[in-house]
Scaffold this active site. Structure first.
Site, PDB file in Angstrom:
ATOM      1  N   GLU A  82       0.798  -1.233   0.000  1.00  0.00           N
ATOM      2  CA  GLU A  82       0.000   0.000   0.000  1.00  0.00           C
ATOM      3  C   GLU A  82       0.835   1.290   0.000  1.00  0.00           C
ATOM      4  O   GLU A  82       0.691   2.113   0.901  1.00  0.00           O
ATOM      5  CB  GLU A  82      -0.959  -0.008   1.190  1.00  0.00           C
ATOM      6  CG  GLU A  82      -1.923  -1.168   1.155  1.00  0.00           C
ATOM      7  CD  GLU A  82      -2.744  -1.326   2.443  1.00  0.00           C
ATOM      8  OE1 GLU A  82      -2.872  -0.356   3.201  1.00  0.00           O
ATOM      9  OE2 GLU A  82      -3.258  -2.435   2.674  1.00  0.00           O
ATOM     10  N   ASN A  88       2.044  -4.821  -3.403  1.00  0.00           N
ATOM     11  CA  ASN A  88       0.648  -5.122  -3.070  1.00  0.00           C
ATOM     12  C   ASN A  88      -0.094  -3.808  -2.819  1.00  0.00           C
ATOM     13  O   ASN A  88       0.401  -2.947  -2.090  1.00  0.00           O
ATOM     14  CB  ASN A  88       0.649  -5.982  -1.792  1.00  0.00           C
ATOM     15  CG  ASN A  88      -0.641  -6.722  -1.549  1.00  0.00           C
ATOM     16  OD1 ASN A  88      -1.245  -7.256  -2.482  1.00  0.00           O
ATOM     17  ND2 ASN A  88      -1.071  -6.778  -0.292  1.00  0.00           N
ATOM     18  N   HIS A 115     -10.492  -5.636  -1.455  1.00  0.00           N
ATOM     19  CA  HIS A 115     -11.489  -5.527  -0.387  1.00  0.00           C
ATOM     20  C   HIS A 115     -12.670  -4.776  -0.996  1.00  0.00           C
ATOM     21  O   HIS A 115     -12.515  -3.647  -1.467  1.00  0.00           O
ATOM     22  CB  HIS A 115     -10.928  -4.736   0.801  1.00  0.00           C
ATOM     23  CG  HIS A 115      -9.788  -5.442   1.465  1.00  0.00           C
ATOM     24  ND1 HIS A 115      -9.957  -6.568   2.234  1.00  0.00           N
ATOM     25  CD2 HIS A 115      -8.455  -5.197   1.447  1.00  0.00           C
ATOM     26  CE1 HIS A 115      -8.785  -6.989   2.676  1.00  0.00           C
ATOM     27  NE2 HIS A 115      -7.850  -6.172   2.212  1.00  0.00           N
ATOM     28  N   GLU A 118      -6.240 -10.246  -1.344  1.00  0.00           N
ATOM     29  CA  GLU A 118      -6.963 -10.031  -0.076  1.00  0.00           C
ATOM     30  C   GLU A 118      -8.467  -9.882  -0.316  1.00  0.00           C
ATOM     31  O   GLU A 118      -9.115  -8.996   0.236  1.00  0.00           O
ATOM     32  CB  GLU A 118      -6.442  -8.761   0.627  1.00  0.00           C
ATOM     33  CG  GLU A 118      -4.958  -8.782   0.909  1.00  0.00           C
ATOM     34  CD  GLU A 118      -4.478  -7.607   1.746  1.00  0.00           C
ATOM     35  OE1 GLU A 118      -5.308  -6.898   2.349  1.00  0.00           O
ATOM     36  OE2 GLU A 118      -3.240  -7.398   1.784  1.00  0.00           O
ATOM     37  N   ASP A 152     -12.268  -9.825  -0.112  1.00  0.00           N
ATOM     38  CA  ASP A 152     -13.462 -10.054   0.708  1.00  0.00           C
ATOM     39  C   ASP A 152     -14.576  -9.169   0.180  1.00  0.00           C
ATOM     40  O   ASP A 152     -14.326  -8.118  -0.413  1.00  0.00           O
ATOM     41  CB  ASP A 152     -13.240  -9.910   2.222  1.00  0.00           C
ATOM     42  CG  ASP A 152     -12.504  -8.669   2.642  1.00  0.00           C
ATOM     43  OD1 ASP A 152     -12.540  -7.665   1.907  1.00  0.00           O
ATOM     44  OD2 ASP A 152     -11.903  -8.675   3.736  1.00  0.00           O
TER      45      ASP A 152
END
Ligand code: G3I
Length: 338
Positions: free
Chosen positions: A159, A200, A236, A266, A268
């Site tokens: 990030e 990432n 996300h 990641e 979700d």
């Protein structure tokens, strides 16, 4: 092969009448009642945390039975593995990596350099550049060497961008400038030449300034010979705003065209209260179809195992397995696509 630490713990557990060790850093024993995970075309991963893996049998069984890759959710982060300047603490990360490898899972390392979950000894000091450079390189090399041969991929830098596409002003960029990123990748490669090294980033699945900045950075690192192997798209999202398969495929192609691997790292999909599970399953299915269709997509990881322990809250029901580890339609959608 069952790691030595794990084998010793199983032996000890039997001697003590089957009691599993529960303390921090002690081995996490694999569940006895897990099914064999499915055979899939790509690695299907989950972020795993030591605490639920120790406390919740449904969680551990759900992980062992449904996934083929593991990312430690927090246990490899700087504040946890390197809490004091002169002390590394690998206990919980080792316990998870041994568990994952003992179960035959691929392991993704997360993460070497991030501005969150950073100990105060790093974030709250006025550094001179040469000293912080030494600290950064020492941290990356020590952690990557510790796990050499056990971790297939590293999120080396996590990030780095603001939503505007500008680099975040964190302790590393303020003191070392944007060059901290290349420095971290070079240190990681020298410590573990075989691990695939990833950049990432979150919220870059949709087109926009952040995605553009990530493409520009990846291209510039490649041009300069910095050892970057892939880009992780965190993903996300919510059932309403999840990108469709075509949009994700276009995003992945932008990185693949640079000669990079790409991975959903990641995923979700949060749900509103009372929302049905169908749109969530479609969002998971779209992500997995995009990955399956992209030759450079090397896997998809969901951020957690069961809804009960999700970082966003169990009430959001964001994962493909419910609070007790029972499959939701989203799990079927992932497996069908893979
Ligand atoms: O373990 C301690 C516990 O001892 C303490 O009593 C408790 C009190 O706050 O905190 C516990 O630690 C928490 C930890 O999760 C484990 O549950 C931390 O406070 C909490 O900040 C931490 O949150 C993690 C978050 O990263 C930190 O930024 C989430 O679990 C983790 O899922 C989340 O993961 C990040 C990825 O690394 C990067 N991308 C975004 C993603 C979601 O935020």
């Amino acid at each position: 092969m069952v790691p030595l630490r794990l084998a010793a713990a199983v032996g000890l557990g039997l001697l003590l009448g089957g009691c599993a060790a529960e303390d921090e850093g002690d081995p996490i024993l694999p569940p006895k009642d897990a099914a064999a995970p499915p055979r899939l075309a790509r690695p299907l991963g989950a972020a795993v945390s030591a605490r639920p893996a120790r406390e919740d049998r449904d969680y551990l069984r759900a992980f062992a039975s449904n996934f083929t890759s593991m990312t430690p959710e927090n246990e490899m982060k700087w504040a946890i593995v390197h809490p004091d300047r002169d002390r590394y603490a690998f206990g919980e990360a080792d316990a998870l990596v041994d568990l994952g490898r003992g179960l035959g899972k691929r392991v993704r390392g997360h993460t070497l350099v991030w501005d969150l979950q950073l100990p105060k000894w790093v974030s709250e000091r006025d550094w001179e550049a040469p000293e912080l450079r030494r600290v950064l390189v020492d941290h990356v090399k020590t952690v990557a060497s510790h796990f050499r041969g056990r971790v297939a991929q590293w999120d080396v830098v996590n990030e780095p961008f603001l939503p505007s596409g500008r680099l975040k002003k964190n302790v590393f960029s303020r003191v070392l400038g944007p060059g901290y990123i290349a420095l971290a990748f070079r240190a990681a490669r020298s410590a573990d030449p075989r691990a695939k090294l990833f950049l990432n980033e979150n919220y870059s699945e949709h087109p926009g300034p952040k995605q553009d900045a990530l493409v520009r950075l990846a291209a510039s690192l490649r041009r300069r010979g910095v050892p970057l192997d892939g880009v992780g798209l965190q993903s996300h999202t919510t059932a309403e705003s999840a990108p469709g398969a075509a949009r994700l495929a276009r995003t992945m192609r932008r990185f693949a065209r640079l000669g990079l691997d790409v991975e959903i790292t990641e995923l979700d999909v949060a749900l509103a209260r009372g929302a049905s599970l169908g749109p969530q399953a479609r969002a998971y299915g779209a992500a997995a179809r995009a990955c399956a269709a992209e030759p450079r997509c090397t896997g998809l990881t969901v951020w957690g195992v069961t809804d009960r322990w999700s970082w966003i809250g169990a009430d959001k029901r964001p994962l493909p397995l419910d609070g007790r580890g029972r499959p939701k339609p989203a799990l079927g959608a992932l497996k069908d696509a893979f």
